[in-house]
Design a protein around this motif. Structure first.
Motif, short mmCIF file in Angstrom:
data_model
loop_
_atom_site.label_atom_id
_atom_site.label_comp_id
_atom_site.label_asym_id
_atom_site.label_seq_id
_atom_site.Cartn_x
_atom_site.Cartn_y
_atom_site.Cartn_z
N VAL A 115 -7.21 -2.49 11.39
CA VAL A 115 -7.36 -3.71 10.62
C VAL A 115 -6.06 -3.90 9.84
O VAL A 115 -5.50 -2.94 9.31
N PRO A 116 -5.54 -5.14 9.79
CA PRO A 116 -4.36 -5.39 8.96
C PRO A 116 -4.69 -5.07 7.49
O PRO A 116 -5.80 -5.34 7.02
N ARG A 117 -3.73 -4.52 6.77
CA ARG A 117 -3.95 -4.10 5.38
C ARG A 117 -4.48 -5.24 4.51
O ARG A 117 -5.42 -5.07 3.74
N GLU A 118 -3.87 -6.43 4.62
CA GLU A 118 -4.31 -7.57 3.81
C GLU A 118 -5.76 -7.96 4.13
O GLU A 118 -6.52 -8.33 3.25
N GLN A 119 -6.12 -7.88 5.40
CA GLN A 119 -7.50 -8.19 5.78
C GLN A 119 -8.45 -7.14 5.23
O GLN A 119 -9.56 -7.47 4.79
N ALA A 120 -8.04 -5.88 5.23
CA ALA A 120 -8.87 -4.81 4.67
C ALA A 120 -9.12 -5.07 3.18
O ALA A 120 -10.26 -4.92 2.70
N LEU A 121 -8.09 -5.46 2.46
CA LEU A 121 -8.26 -5.78 1.03
C LEU A 121 -9.23 -6.94 0.85
O LEU A 121 -10.09 -6.90 -0.03
N ASP A 122 -9.09 -7.95 1.68
CA ASP A 122 -9.98 -9.11 1.61
C ASP A 122 -11.43 -8.71 1.89
O ASP A 122 -12.35 -9.13 1.19
N ILE A 123 -11.63 -7.88 2.90
CA ILE A 123 -12.98 -7.41 3.25
C ILE A 123 -13.60 -6.68 2.07
O ILE A 123 -14.75 -6.91 1.71
N LEU A 124 -12.82 -5.78 1.45
CA LEU A 124 -13.35 -5.00 0.32
C LEU A 124 -13.65 -5.88 -0.89
O LEU A 124 -14.67 -5.67 -1.56
N CYS A 125 -12.81 -6.85 -1.15
CA CYS A 125 -13.03 -7.73 -2.31
C CYS A 125 -14.21 -8.67 -2.10
O CYS A 125 -14.87 -9.08 -3.07
N ARG A 126 -14.50 -9.02 -0.87
CA ARG A 126 -15.59 -9.95 -0.59
C ARG A 126 -16.94 -9.26 -0.34
O ARG A 126 -17.97 -9.93 -0.33
#
Length: 87
Positions: free
Chosen positions: A38-49
């Motif tokens: 998973v791209p790092r930015e997408q991983a951050l987005d997944i965790l925040c959402r």
């Protein structure tokens, strides 16, 4: 993997919850190698959402850092890949 047989150092429960969210989220698979990533930015987005986590960006970044440091993921060109521990 059972915590007693996992060779990776233990982490806080909330960070392991973040790991579970990322692993159960639909990760891209590299067909040639069968790797999940998973791209790092997408991983951050997944965790925040993720409703079950309720993380702020700083907390999500911290969780990813700890997961990388402890070998749950490794990073290639801003892409996080799942590390499969040896049994």
């Amino acid at each position: 993997m059972d915590a007693s047989t996992d060779p990776r150092p233990p982490l806080s429960e909330w960070i392991l919850d973040a790991y579970d969210v990322l692993c159960t989220h639909r990760l891209m698979s590299d067909d040639q190698r069968g790797m999940q990533s998973v791209p790092r930015e997408q991983a951050l987005d997944i965790l925040c959402r993720a409703d079950e986590l309720a993380l702020h960006t700083e907390d999500a970044t911290y969780a990813l850092t700890r997961l990388l440091e402890r070998g749950y993921f490794y990073e290639v060109d801003d892409e996080l890949r799942v590390t499969t521990p040896e049994h």
